[in-house]
Structures are given as structure tokens and as C-alpha cells.
Design an enzyme around this catalytic site. Sequence first.
Site, PDB file in Angstrom:
ATOM      1  CE  LYS A   1       8.075  14.780   6.120  1.00 43.32           C
ATOM      2  NZ  LYS A   1       7.076  13.829   5.586  1.00 43.32           N
TER       3      LYS A   1
ATOM      4  CG  ASP B   1     -13.450  -0.268   6.131  1.00 48.22           C
ATOM      5  OD1 ASP B   1     -12.731  -1.144   6.865  1.00 48.22           O
ATOM      6  OD2 ASP B   1     -14.088   0.619   6.467  1.00 48.22           O
TER       7      ASP B   1
ATOM      8  CG  LEU C   1      -1.404   1.181   1.584  1.00 47.64           C
ATOM      9  CD1 LEU C   1      -2.440   1.752   0.731  1.00 47.64           C
ATOM     10  CD2 LEU C   1      -2.255   0.904   3.012  1.00 47.64           C
TER      11      LEU C   1
ATOM     12  CG  ASN D   1       5.392   8.928  -0.410  1.00 48.80           C
ATOM     13  OD1 ASN D   1       6.683   9.548  -0.545  1.00 48.80           O
ATOM     14  ND2 ASN D   1       4.706   9.452  -1.326  1.00 48.80           N
TER      15      ASN D   1
ATOM     16  CE1 TYR E   1       7.793  18.029   5.048  1.00 46.18           C
ATOM     17  CE2 TYR E   1      10.086  18.653   5.216  1.00 46.18           C
ATOM     18  CZ  TYR E   1       9.169  17.666   4.731  1.00 46.18           C
ATOM     19  OH  TYR E   1       9.505  16.874   3.907  1.00 46.18           O
TER      20      TYR E   1
HETATM   21  N1  LIG Z   1      10.991  16.115  -2.448  1.00 42.60           N
HETATM   22  C1  LIG Z   1      11.948  16.356  -1.231  1.00 42.60           C
HETATM   23  O1  LIG Z   1      12.799  17.432  -1.350  1.00 42.60           O
HETATM   24  C2  LIG Z   1      11.424  15.603   0.047  1.00 42.60           C
HETATM   25  C3  LIG Z   1      12.627  15.652   0.987  1.00 42.60           C
HETATM   26  C4  LIG Z   1      12.383  14.916   2.153  1.00 42.60           C
HETATM   27  C5  LIG Z   1      10.928  14.330   2.533  1.00 42.60           C
HETATM   28  N2  LIG Z   1      10.198  14.489   1.707  1.00 42.60           N
HETATM   29  C6  LIG Z   1       8.800  13.663   1.919  1.00 42.60           C
HETATM   30  O2  LIG Z   1       8.696  12.724   0.790  1.00 42.60           O
HETATM   31  C7  LIG Z   1       7.129  12.527   0.743  1.00 42.60           C
HETATM   32  C8  LIG Z   1       6.867  12.474  -0.772  1.00 42.60           C
HETATM   33  O3  LIG Z   1       6.815  13.826  -1.301  1.00 42.60           O
HETATM   34  P1  LIG Z   1       7.417  14.202  -2.766  1.00 42.60           P
HETATM   35  O4  LIG Z   1       8.663  14.806  -2.756  1.00 42.60           O
HETATM   36  O5  LIG Z   1       7.498  12.776  -3.468  1.00 42.60           O
HETATM   37  O6  LIG Z   1       6.302  14.913  -2.974  1.00 42.60           O
HETATM   38  P2  LIG Z   1       5.394  15.258  -4.305  1.00 42.60           P
HETATM   39  O7  LIG Z   1       5.924  15.051  -5.472  1.00 42.60           O
HETATM   40  O8  LIG Z   1       4.777  16.495  -4.117  1.00 42.60           O
HETATM   41  O9  LIG Z   1       4.187  13.971  -3.914  1.00 42.60           O
HETATM   42  C9  LIG Z   1       3.548  14.057  -2.797  1.00 42.60           C
HETATM   43  C10 LIG Z   1       2.485  13.114  -2.951  1.00 42.60           C
HETATM   44  O10 LIG Z   1       1.645  13.191  -1.677  1.00 42.60           O
HETATM   45  C11 LIG Z   1       0.386  13.173  -1.962  1.00 42.60           C
HETATM   46  N3  LIG Z   1      -0.753  14.039  -1.004  1.00 42.60           N
HETATM   47  C12 LIG Z   1      -0.276  15.281  -0.577  1.00 42.60           C
HETATM   48  N4  LIG Z   1      -1.514  15.871  -0.014  1.00 42.60           N
HETATM   49  C13 LIG Z   1      -2.245  14.509   0.159  1.00 42.60           C
HETATM   50  C14 LIG Z   1      -3.271  14.355   0.972  1.00 42.60           C
HETATM   51  N5  LIG Z   1      -3.984  15.372   1.282  1.00 42.60           N
HETATM   52  N6  LIG Z   1      -4.171  12.989   0.566  1.00 42.60           N
HETATM   53  C15 LIG Z   1      -3.524  12.069  -0.004  1.00 42.60           C
HETATM   54  N7  LIG Z   1      -2.417  12.262  -0.667  1.00 42.60           N
HETATM   55  C16 LIG Z   1      -1.761  13.575  -0.451  1.00 42.60           C
HETATM   56  C17 LIG Z   1       0.159  13.777  -3.326  1.00 42.60           C
HETATM   57  O11 LIG Z   1      -0.780  13.198  -4.054  1.00 42.60           O
HETATM   58  P3  LIG Z   1      -2.173  14.201  -4.418  1.00 42.60           P
HETATM   59  O12 LIG Z   1      -1.710  15.792  -4.511  1.00 42.60           O
HETATM   60  O13 LIG Z   1      -2.630  13.549  -5.618  1.00 42.60           O
HETATM   61  O14 LIG Z   1      -3.193  13.841  -3.384  1.00 42.60           O
HETATM   62  C18 LIG Z   1       1.501  13.043  -3.983  1.00 42.60           C
HETATM   63  O15 LIG Z   1       1.383  11.830  -4.564  1.00 42.60           O
HETATM   64  C19 LIG Z   1       6.679  13.598   1.629  1.00 42.60           C
HETATM   65  O16 LIG Z   1       6.249  12.740   2.854  1.00 42.60           O
HETATM   66  C20 LIG Z   1       7.706  14.436   1.974  1.00 42.60           C
HETATM   67  O17 LIG Z   1       7.574  14.992   2.960  1.00 42.60           O
HETATM   68  C21 LIG Z   1      10.500  14.922   0.215  1.00 42.60           C
END
Ligand SMILES: NC(=O)c1ccc[n+]([C@@H]2O[C@H](COP(=O)([O-])OP(=O)(O)OC[C@H]3O[C@@H](n4cnc5c(N)ncnc54)[C@H](OP(=O)(O)O)[C@@H]3O)[C@@H](O)[C@H]2O)c1
Length: 265
Positions: A159, A75, A8, A90, A155
Site C-alpha cells: 500500500k 481486450d 472500469l 480497487n 500489505y
Molecule cells: N476494508 C478495509 O478496512 C480497507 C482498508 C483500507 C484499504 N482497503 C482496500 O480497499 C480495497 C477493497 O477492499 P474491500 O474492503 O472492499 O474488501 P472486500 O469487501 O473483501 O472486496 C475485495 C474485492 O477484491 C476482489 N478481489 C480479491 N482478490 C481478487 C483477485 N485475485 N482477482 C480479482 N478480484 C479480486 C474481490 O472479488 P472476488 O473475490 O469476487 O474476486 C472483491 O470484489 C482493497 O484494495 C483493500 O486493500 C480496505
Amino acid sequence: MTTPRTALITGASAGIGATFARHLAARGYQLLLVARRTDRLQELAAELASQHDGRRYEVFAADLTDPAAPKAIMDYADAQGLDIDVLINNAGLSGKTAFADTPWDTLAGEIQLMVTAQTELAHLVIPGMKERRWGRIVNLSSVAAFAPPAASLLYTGIKSYVLNISQALDMELKPHGIHVTALCPGFTRTEFHDVMGTRDKANRLPRILWQQPEAVVAEGWNAVQNGKPVCVPGLVNKISAVAMKPLPVRLGYLAGRTLNPFKNS
Ligand SMILES: NC(=O)c1ccc[n+]([C@@H]2O[C@H](COP(=O)([O-])OP(=O)(O)OC[C@H]3O[C@@H](n4cnc5c(N)ncnc54)[C@H](OP(=O)(O)O)[C@@H]3O)[C@@H](O)[C@H]2O)c1
């Protein structure tokens, strides 16, 4: 023939989540893909189905700021007869405006998305994993968890919670065959900064600080395979995490005030 394991993945419509989907599909996993943008999830499911025969790639639209979402996802998994063997927690984003200027509903949504929903999903999948004596949980933390507090943003605190709880869960669950890994990337080339509204500032950061999501996921999944409770991918991020962690409180506070490139007024 044994049933393939099922993962998942939340936030599978973009970035690190979509990359995890491709990575795990290539390793024979069935997937339950969750995010709000169903069109993106369906495109990804179709892409994976065209590449890998005989596997199930299910899509479930959920807004994880809705407190009912984690239960609704599980569910759906139950109704589809999917046992969740791997949870990739994620989905996430970062707010940008100052704490005092941000409506409470927005802040509460961030906490619900990255603290409560993430923790509840783990709580919901663990009983089945315990029964089957096998499970893997990846919680997306960040190198920010090691960093000094970032002025006005939730944030860093969120984290840090994820990093902490992941290790506690790993200690509790390892004897049951369940490994929990906090994956702590640094700057990763995804849509994260577009959503945050900091793309221009992010583009000015040195290239050496950036990783591609494929590199983050490959190193992260390797850490999971090796039962590591914490993975900071990439050499630059590893050095940053080690350098920042032991900062004395006053120095950490000063660094948080002066070094944060996304500081809000
Ligand atoms: N990119 C970085 O520099 C970085 C660094 C450290 C950690 N991270 C962490 O990595 C994880 C993934 O981030 P990413 O970099 O891949 O960002 P991203 O490209 O913006 O992707 C974020 C994902 O989270 C989903 N999401 C956001 N709000 C949501 C909600 N309310 N309900 C369900 N899904 C939601 C979005 O889907 P929808 O908009 O379609 O809902 C999207 O699939 C995050 O937890 C982030 O904090 C990222």
C-alpha cells in the site's frame, strides 16, 4: 447525444468496489465490472440496469493474480467498444500468516494483484486517456501506507508503493488532463476481514475507527473531482495518518511491533 463516460472497476463484487459501482452509476457512468465472482457482478449489473435506463453495465470475470488478466480485460473492453475514462484500481486483500510460513505462490499472488496488475492496468488505460485528454485513476491504497511496518505482512509495503506511485503518476499525467488519486481508507465495513480471517479481532476494535464504504467512496470521489492526489477519508484516519507519518524510524519499528492488532506469530 454524447456517449456516457465509462469506468472500469476491479473488485466490484463486494465492499468498496461495489460501492464505487453504485456511486458512479448514479452519476451517469457506464461500467465495466471485474472480479472473480461473476454471479455477484451479474447481480450488481442487473440492479444498476433496473435503476438507470440506457446505460451499459458490462461484467468480466478475471482473477487478477493471473498475469494475463489486465490485457484480457482491456481486450474485452476494446471488443465491446468501451473507452475507459475512469479506472478504479480497487481489488485487494491482505494475507494473514507470517511471511516465512506463507507459500511463495500466495505472496507472489498478492504482489501480482495489488502491485503488478494495478500498475499494468494504469499503463494500459493511459494512452487512450491521453488521446482523449481526460482520465481519472483511483488506486486503492490504505491508511496502512502511513503506518509503521506491520510485522510479517506484505500489505503495508504494497500500500506504500500504491501511495507513492499514484502521486508520481499524477505529477506526470496532470498536464494531459489525467488525475490520479490514491484513496487511503482506514477500517471500512466490508468483507475484507472475513477474507483475511481476522473478523473476531476486527470486531473488538473501537467503533470510532470504522467507516462505512459509502462514506469512503463519497469522500474519495469528491477528492478525485477536486484533483487531489491523496485522499485519507474520515477525521480519525486523517489524524492517524498525520500522527504516524513523521515517526522516527526506531519509534516506527517499535510501534509496528507492538500496535498491530492483526500481528501473526
Ligand atoms: N476494508 C478495509 O478496512 C480497507 C482498508 C483500507 C484499504 N482497503 C482496500 O480497499 C480495497 C477493497 O477492499 P474491500 O474492503 O472492499 O474488501 P472486500 O469487501 O473483501 O472486496 C475485495 C474485492 O477484491 C476482489 N478481489 C480479491 N482478490 C481478487 C483477485 N485475485 N482477482 C480479482 N478480484 C479480486 C474481490 O472479488 P472476488 O473475490 O469476487 O474476486 C472483491 O470484489 C482493497 O484494495 C483493500 O486493500 C480496505
